[in-house]
Design an enzyme around this catalytic site. Structure first.
Site, PDB file in Angstrom:
ATOM      1  CD  GLU A  25       1.894 -67.593  44.895  1.00 39.68           C
ATOM      2  OE1 GLU A  25       2.375 -68.162  45.868  1.00 39.68           O
ATOM      3  OE2 GLU A  25       0.720 -67.191  44.860  1.00 39.68           O
ATOM      4  CB  CYS A  48      -3.740 -63.721  36.835  1.00 38.45           C
ATOM      5  SG  CYS A  48      -3.507 -62.551  38.182  1.00 38.45           S
ATOM      6  CB  CYS A 106       2.909 -56.026  47.231  1.00 38.73           C
ATOM      7  SG  CYS A 106       2.068 -54.503  46.719  1.00 38.73           S
ATOM      8  CB  CYS A 111      -4.510 -53.690  49.735  1.00 34.48           C
ATOM      9  SG  CYS A 111      -3.831 -52.555  48.522  1.00 34.48           S
ATOM     10  CB  CYS A 113      -4.232 -57.977  49.110  1.00 37.40           C
ATOM     11  SG  CYS A 113      -3.045 -58.694  47.979  1.00 37.40           S
ATOM     12  N   GLY A 157       2.134 -57.732  43.469  1.00 36.47           N
ATOM     13  CA  GLY A 157       2.780 -56.444  43.229  1.00 36.47           C
ATOM     14  C   GLY A 157       1.881 -55.402  42.602  1.00 36.47           C
ATOM     15  CG  HIS A 194     -11.217 -52.769  46.376  1.00 37.45           C
ATOM     16  ND1 HIS A 194     -11.752 -53.762  45.586  1.00 37.45           N
ATOM     17  CD2 HIS A 194      -9.883 -52.770  46.098  1.00 37.45           C
ATOM     18  CE1 HIS A 194     -10.793 -54.341  44.883  1.00 37.45           C
ATOM     19  NE2 HIS A 194      -9.655 -53.747  45.165  1.00 37.45           N
ATOM     20  CB  CYS A 238      -9.019 -62.066  43.245  1.00 34.67           C
ATOM     21  SG  CYS A 238      -8.818 -61.160  41.754  1.00 34.67           S
TER      22      CYS A 238
END
Ligand code: SF4
Length: 347
Positions: free
Chosen positions: A94, A107, A114, A118, A121, A165, A222, A339
């Site tokens: 994407e 983006c 990935c 995390c 995500c 990724g 974060h 995001c």
């Protein structure tokens, strides 16, 4: 037995020159091919009209060209456009076009899936399929730029490697794609317009500092507490805050580029006064900027976005301590383009 053909977009211009010389053709043919492939994205040897039939046949005999195609795109109510790109393997990655004030930002993804998982995500919930090659990364920029020119009447102003990724787990191909995006053979964009975002693979941060890269670096931070950051991001268990800071000091010393710390505000998790104070302390150790990001809820998530009050208090505490801070509202959430939401349903 059939010879396995190389993807021509995986070799360098020098290698293509050598190839033409070896086949008793003039080396300048390589530059002509390069311009077709990168500047015009003509990925069919038959359509390279300034080459003769013998050059075309020679190329076809030894090379193939892997590419991606636009499968679908979805337009959000706020104007953000999410693209689904299909690889030759039929897997989907994407990319997103974010129009905001006078900026048009693409983006893009560096991997299909990935491996890092995390916890906040959506991409982390799908397994790594494979690294994207330089051409597949470049194609995303090319297509999104074409869309921008057609629908917004101007080219992209910025590119961020913040899609699916971890770019530094595919850093050679990422650097090659940036080379073509910035090269006069390709899109001739300025390095200053490009940002690569990493969870903080410290070994690679030092390596790219040694290579003297000129693009911007963003760190998915974060939390400035090792205990909390390790809960949010597995990578912190092997690349903790001390080693991250160490690599960023090294990076700044070599490049004079201030890294940006990305910090997604999660309600009751990392948005307290104590969290803000820890962040200030971390920021004071090396020149930096901070992007606070509004959280976008993803399926099966345990997190919620911070309240307005907590967000305002957090920003004020940073500002009071002279930290350069920006707050980024969620964009494109209604088409899952925001995001942390990139995890297509097709894979
Ligand atoms: S935030 Fe980046 S590195 Fe972490 S799981 Fe998502 S895509 Fe992977």
């Amino acid at each position: 037995m059939n010879e396995i053909k190389l993807d021509i977009r995986e070799i360098s211009l020098g290698q293509l020159k050598d190839f033409f010389i070896e086949k008793s053709h003039k080396s300048f043919r390589a530059a002509q091919v390069w311009e077709w492939i990168w500047k015009h994205r003509v990925l069919n040897f038959d359509k390279m009209t300034n080459l003769s039939l013998k050059h075309i046949q020679c190329l076809k005999k030894h090379y193939t060209i892997k590419k991606i195609n636009i499968l679908e795109f979805h337009i959000s109510s706020d104007g953000t456009v999410k693209f689904l790109f299909e690889l030759e393997s039929k897997k989907v990655v994407e990319g997103v076009l974010i129009p905001q004030r006078n900026r048009l930002t693409a983006c893009i993804s560096s991997q299909a899936g990935c491996s890092l998982a995390c916890t906040f995500c959506a991409t982390g919930q799908i397994k790594l399929h494979r690294n994207l090659n330089p051409g597949e990364i470049y194609d995303q920029v090319f297509f999104i730029n074409q869309y921008a020119v057609k629908h917004f009447k101007k080219p992209l102003t910025n590119i961020v490697y913040m899609g699916m990724g971890e770019p530094f787990l595919n850093y050679k191909n990422v650097l090659k794609s940036i080379h073509y995006i910035t090269s006069s053979f390709g899109m001739a964009m300025s390095y200053k317009r490009i940002t690569v975002s990493t969870v903080g693979i410290t070994k690679i941060i030092k390596k790219i500092a040694d290579e003297g890269v000129k693009f911007n670096l963003a760190i998915s931070l974060h939390s400035a507490s090792n205990t909390l950051r390790s809960k949010l991001m597995d990578i912190n268990k092997t690349n903790d805050l001390d080693s991250l800071l160490n690599s960023l000091i090294y990076f700044y010393d070599k490049t004079r580029i201030k890294p940006t710390y990305e910090y997604v505000l999660l309600s009751g998790v990392n948005d307290s006064e104590q969290d803000a104070k820890l962040l200030v302390k971390f920021c004071k150790k090396n020149p930096c900027k901070v992007n606070l990001i509004e959280y976008n809820k993803v399926a099966n998530s345990i997190y919620e976005k911070s309240t307005n009050l907590a967000t305002i208090k957090f920003i004020k505490l940073l500002e009071k301590n002279n930290i350069l801070v920006k707050f980024r509202r969620s964009r494109g959430a209604d088409v899952n383009a925001a995001c942390g939401q990139l995890a297509n349903k097709i894979n």
